[in-house]
Design an enzyme around this catalytic site. Structure first.
Site, PDB file in Angstrom:
ATOM      1  N   GLU A  35      39.585  46.147  50.947  1.00 22.36           N
ATOM      2  CA  GLU A  35      39.430  46.990  50.528  1.00 22.36           C
ATOM      3  C   GLU A  35      39.441  48.363  51.056  1.00 22.36           C
ATOM      4  O   GLU A  35      39.362  49.304  51.870  1.00 22.36           O
ATOM      5  CB  GLU A  35      40.111  47.182  49.426  1.00 22.36           C
ATOM      6  CG  GLU A  35      41.431  48.086  48.570  1.00 22.36           C
ATOM      7  CD  GLU A  35      40.937  48.527  47.057  1.00 22.36           C
ATOM      8  OE1 GLU A  35      40.240  47.485  46.895  1.00 22.36           O
ATOM      9  OE2 GLU A  35      41.050  49.775  46.282  1.00 22.36           O
ATOM     10  N   ARG A  49      33.041  30.871  44.417  1.00 20.93           N
ATOM     11  CA  ARG A  49      34.272  29.960  42.896  1.00 20.93           C
ATOM     12  C   ARG A  49      34.580  29.086  43.324  1.00 20.93           C
ATOM     13  O   ARG A  49      35.120  28.082  42.880  1.00 20.93           O
ATOM     14  CB  ARG A  49      35.114  31.169  42.759  1.00 20.93           C
ATOM     15  CG  ARG A  49      34.189  32.182  41.660  1.00 20.93           C
ATOM     16  CD  ARG A  49      35.179  32.757  40.811  1.00 20.93           C
ATOM     17  NE  ARG A  49      35.782  33.887  41.098  1.00 20.93           N
ATOM     18  CZ  ARG A  49      35.580  35.632  40.965  1.00 20.93           C
ATOM     19  NH1 ARG A  49      34.072  35.906  40.822  1.00 20.93           N
ATOM     20  NH2 ARG A  49      35.882  36.156  42.353  1.00 20.93           N
TER      21      ARG A  49
HETATM   22  P1  AMP Z   1      41.871  38.274  48.339  1.00 23.66           P
HETATM   23  O1  AMP Z   1      41.269  38.107  49.654  1.00 23.66           O
HETATM   24  O2  AMP Z   1      42.695  39.581  47.550  1.00 23.66           O
HETATM   25  O3  AMP Z   1      43.279  37.570  47.760  1.00 23.66           O
HETATM   26  O4  AMP Z   1      40.682  37.441  46.402  1.00 23.66           O
HETATM   27  C1  AMP Z   1      39.440  36.674  46.818  1.00 23.66           C
HETATM   28  C2  AMP Z   1      39.192  35.876  45.783  1.00 23.66           C
HETATM   29  O5  AMP Z   1      39.059  36.840  45.130  1.00 23.66           O
HETATM   30  C3  AMP Z   1      39.834  34.821  45.101  1.00 23.66           C
HETATM   31  O6  AMP Z   1      39.790  33.854  46.020  1.00 23.66           O
HETATM   32  C4  AMP Z   1      38.762  35.309  43.841  1.00 23.66           C
HETATM   33  O7  AMP Z   1      38.011  35.135  43.754  1.00 23.66           O
HETATM   34  C5  AMP Z   1      38.579  36.991  43.603  1.00 23.66           C
HETATM   35  N1  AMP Z   1      39.853  37.660  43.246  1.00 23.66           N
HETATM   36  C6  AMP Z   1      40.280  38.932  43.774  1.00 23.66           C
HETATM   37  N2  AMP Z   1      41.053  39.136  42.639  1.00 23.66           N
HETATM   38  C7  AMP Z   1      40.722  38.769  41.723  1.00 23.66           C
HETATM   39  C8  AMP Z   1      40.789  38.460  40.248  1.00 23.66           C
HETATM   40  N3  AMP Z   1      41.473  40.174  39.427  1.00 23.66           N
HETATM   41  N4  AMP Z   1      40.434  38.264  39.121  1.00 23.66           N
HETATM   42  C9  AMP Z   1      39.561  36.794  39.305  1.00 23.66           C
HETATM   43  N5  AMP Z   1      39.170  37.190  40.972  1.00 23.66           N
HETATM   44  C10 AMP Z   1      39.352  37.796  41.666  1.00 23.66           C
END
Ligand code: AMP
Length: 171
Positions: free
Chosen positions: A96, A59
């Site tokens: 996770e 994305r």
């Molecule tokens: P993180 O490593 O947890 O900060 O998340 C990494 C990626 O997961 C983000 O750049 C988003 O593309 C996707 N992501 C995580 N949580 C969400 C959410 N609730 N809604 C949409 N995309 C998410």
């Protein structure tokens, strides 16, 4: 100015139960919403010394190349394992459940080049932290980390201590 939050669709229980997914495709398909996101982020970074913008598969690829064009810089892709054809550097990070891995071309940045990392969502911060380390591993300097939206309650920002972090929208 369009109300950007009203253009982001919220989908409960995707991709799994308990997750509220922020769907930015509805924002991207709206011409004035899309323009407003790129214009506002560009304005934020306009006077910052940025040499190159980096985007994270998948994305992040929607936003970072457009931003690079607007800021008159090049673009660097960070990809899932096995996609980049030349010598790569990799970083593994915790999810996770289990781990994930991202790769960058080892020669993607010149020593000391200032890299803006841009992604759609800052959630737990694990991905952004890993990519920041990856940039430093290959000799770049992290000029900042930018996001379209940040999920404040997940405190991902705490993993990015010491870096300049900017999010256009907060939830
Ligand atoms: P993180 O490593 O947890 O900060 O998340 C990494 C990626 O997961 C983000 O750049 C988003 O593309 C996707 N992501 C995580 N949580 C969400 C959410 N609730 N809604 C949409 N995309 C998410």
């Amino acid at each position: 100015m369009p109300d950007l939050k009203s253009l982001i669709r919220q989908i409960p229980d995707f991709p799994k139960p308990g997750i509220l997914f922020y769907d930015i495709t509805t924002l991207m398909q709206d011409a004035s919403g899309w323009r407003s996101v790129i214009d506002q982020v560009t304005a934020h970074y306009k006077s910052a010394p940025i040499d190159v913008v980096l985007g994270i598969e998948a994305r992040g690829f929607f936003f970072a190349p457009t931003l690079a064009y607007a800021l008159n810089t090049g673009f660097i892709p960070v990809r899932k394992p096995g996609k980049l054809p030349h010598k790569t550097a990799a970083m593994e990070y915790a999810l996770e459940y289990g781990t994930d891995k991202l790769e960058i071309h080892a020669d993607a940045v010149q020593p000391g080049q200032r890299v803006l990392i841009f992604d759609d969502v800052l959630a737990t911060g694990g991905t952004a932290q890993a990519v920041a380390k990856l940039v430093e591993k290959i000799g770049g300097t992290v000029a900042g980390l930018g996001f379209v939206l940040e999920l404040d309650f997940l405190k991902g920002r705490s993993k990015l201590d010491g870096y300049d972090v900017f999010s256009l929208l907060h939830y």
